[in-house]
Motif scaffolding. Structure first.
Motif, PDB file in Angstrom:
ATOM      1  N   PRO A   1     109.976 120.893  91.595  1.00 54.79           N
ATOM      2  CA  PRO A   1     109.508 120.941  90.205  1.00 54.79           C
ATOM      3  C   PRO A   1     108.126 121.560  90.056  1.00 54.79           C
ATOM      4  O   PRO A   1     107.858 122.241  89.070  1.00 54.79           O
ATOM      5  N   VAL A   2     107.248 121.338  91.036  1.00 51.15           N
ATOM      6  CA  VAL A   2     105.902 121.904  90.954  1.00 51.15           C
ATOM      7  C   VAL A   2     105.972 123.422  90.989  1.00 51.15           C
ATOM      8  O   VAL A   2     105.429 124.115  90.122  1.00 51.15           O
ATOM      9  N   TYR A   3     106.675 123.956  91.997  1.00 46.48           N
ATOM     10  CA  TYR A   3     106.821 125.401  92.104  1.00 46.48           C
ATOM     11  C   TYR A   3     107.586 125.954  90.893  1.00 46.48           C
ATOM     12  O   TYR A   3     107.226 126.991  90.333  1.00 46.48           O
ATOM     13  N   GLY A   4     108.659 125.248  90.531  1.00 51.33           N
ATOM     14  CA  GLY A   4     109.494 125.727  89.426  1.00 51.33           C
ATOM     15  C   GLY A   4     108.777 125.719  88.091  1.00 51.33           C
ATOM     16  O   GLY A   4     108.934 126.640  87.281  1.00 51.33           O
ATOM     17  N   ILE A   5     107.993 124.664  87.841  1.00 50.20           N
ATOM     18  CA  ILE A   5     107.252 124.560  86.571  1.00 50.20           C
ATOM     19  C   ILE A   5     106.222 125.691  86.467  1.00 50.20           C
ATOM     20  O   ILE A   5     106.061 126.299  85.406  1.00 50.20           O
ATOM     21  N   ILE A   6     105.547 125.977  87.583  1.00 57.73           N
ATOM     22  CA  ILE A   6     104.570 127.075  87.582  1.00 57.73           C
ATOM     23  C   ILE A   6     105.267 128.398  87.275  1.00 57.73           C
ATOM     24  O   ILE A   6     104.803 129.191  86.436  1.00 57.73           O
ATOM     25  N   LEU A   7     106.410 128.628  87.937  1.00 61.76           N
ATOM     26  CA  LEU A   7     107.166 129.861  87.697  1.00 61.76           C
ATOM     27  C   LEU A   7     107.677 129.918  86.261  1.00 61.76           C
ATOM     28  O   LEU A   7     107.645 130.972  85.611  1.00 61.76           O
ATOM     29  N   ALA A   8     108.169 128.751  85.752  1.00 59.57           N
ATOM     30  CA  ALA A   8     108.703 128.705  84.386  1.00 59.57           C
ATOM     31  C   ALA A   8     107.611 128.984  83.357  1.00 59.57           C
ATOM     32  O   ALA A   8     107.842 129.678  82.357  1.00 59.57           O
ATOM     33  N   LEU A   9     106.424 128.433  83.583  1.00 61.86           N
ATOM     34  CA  LEU A   9     105.300 128.684  82.667  1.00 61.86           C
ATOM     35  C   LEU A   9     104.929 130.168  82.647  1.00 61.86           C
ATOM     36  O   LEU A   9     104.617 130.735  81.600  1.00 61.86           O
ATOM     37  N   ILE A  10     104.984 130.793  83.829  1.00 56.64           N
ATOM     38  CA  ILE A  10     104.667 132.222  83.916  1.00 56.64           C
ATOM     39  C   ILE A  10     105.707 133.058  83.188  1.00 56.64           C
ATOM     40  O   ILE A  10     105.383 133.992  82.443  1.00 56.64           O
TER      41      ILE A  10
END
Length: 303
Positions: free
Chosen positions: A250-259
């Motif tokens: 979720p940490v990696y995914g949330i960062i990617l999703a925000l980008i």
């Protein structure tokens, strides 16, 4: 020690790739069941080509083991369908956060499978991660259905991770993944009559050109490469430690999703607090596990 560090770095890279899968699920227009069908179909072909090129035998000596591997593929199909469904009825961030309960389920299931005692610190770290989920749930109540769907997906993921941890002691990880993808693909194909009879009017089996591109990345990079390498790592790392690092998804995914998606993925402060608790449980595990091993070794020496 060097090999272990290399394994953990590889695992984190794999989890980063997996963090991108929920985003791909949102970018693809066709429904979740069809997404998983094409993902497993393309993955099966890709793995077959690789295994033939490497001249690795595809034979599974035990019929019982073959059925277990194919059955594990069915679990993987269910996990992925629920995973993509969660992302669509909530968003990528909530879906990925719900997946963090994998470590909680594995801390209970793996000891039962291996007939060993449950390690107290594993349960403690799982509870920390689960508290993080609780914080997210309290502040993002509107996403309850998506969160619960992701938690169910996480439970199924922990089951097949424990099963794969045992299978890798006997068979080639790529061969295991090949048969699991076949089992998943066939299971979904057999499910199609029920799917069209009760859930949808017709199947969406005609992806657009962009969908084919995203599906190919999903199948070949996020599945054939990432999933097979993760199964290889199960030879040296425990199912619990793998799923605990997967909590970083979720940490990696949330960062990617925000980008990629911007404002549509922005969440409340409580959501990020919950995610921080999940991250804390991941970072503490290697330290506590090393201390546990040293203590167990010193106890054995005294005996």
């Amino acid at each position: 020690m060097i090999q272990e560090r290399k394994d953990y770095l590889t695992l984190h890279f794999i989890v980063l790739i997996w963090g991108f899968t929920a985003i791909l699920g949102l970018l693809i227009d066709i429904p979740s069941v069809e997404v998983v069908f094409f993902r497993t179909f393309i993955s099966s072909i890709g793995l077959w080509v690789l295994l033939k090129f490497w001249k690795r035998p595809l034979k599974i000596n035990s019929q019982k083991h073959l059925l277990i591997i194919l059955g594990t593929g069915v679990l993987i199909a269910a996990h992925w369908i629920l995973f993509f469904l969660s992302a669509r009825i909530s968003n990528a961030s909530v879906c990925l956060a719900g997946m963090a309960t994998c470590s909680l389920w594995t801390s209970l299931l793996e000891p039962l499978s291996q007939k060993r005692k449950i390690k107290g610190f594993e349960v403690m770290l799982s509870i920390i991660a689960f508290i993080g989920i609780g914080v997210i749930f309290n502040v993002e109540f509107d996403y309850l259905s998506g969160l619960l769907t992701a938690v169910l997906s996480a439970f199924i993921a922990s089951v097949f991770t424990v099963i794969n941890g045992r299978l890798t002691k006997t068979y080639d990880p790529y061969v295991i993944t090949f048969y699991e993808m076949m089992g998943a693909c066939v299971a979904i194909a057999l499910f199609f009559p029920v799917y069209t009879g009760f859930f949808v009017e017709s199947l969406s089996l005609n992806p657009s050109l962009m969908d084919w591109l995203y599906l190919s990345v999903l199948a070949l990079v996020c599945t054939v490469y990432a999933y097979s390498i993760s199964v290889e790592l199960m030879k040296r790392l425990s199912a619990f430690s793998i799923n605990l690092v997967v909590n970083l998804e979720p940490v990696y995914g949330i960062i990617l999703a925000l980008i990629i998606f911007g404002a549509s993925e922005e969440m409340s402060a409580g959501f990020y607090l919950g995610t921080l608790l999940i991250l804390t449980s991941v970072l503490l595990y290697p330290l506590l596990n090393r201390r546990y091993k040293k203590k167990a070794l010193s106890t054995d020496i005294i005996r």
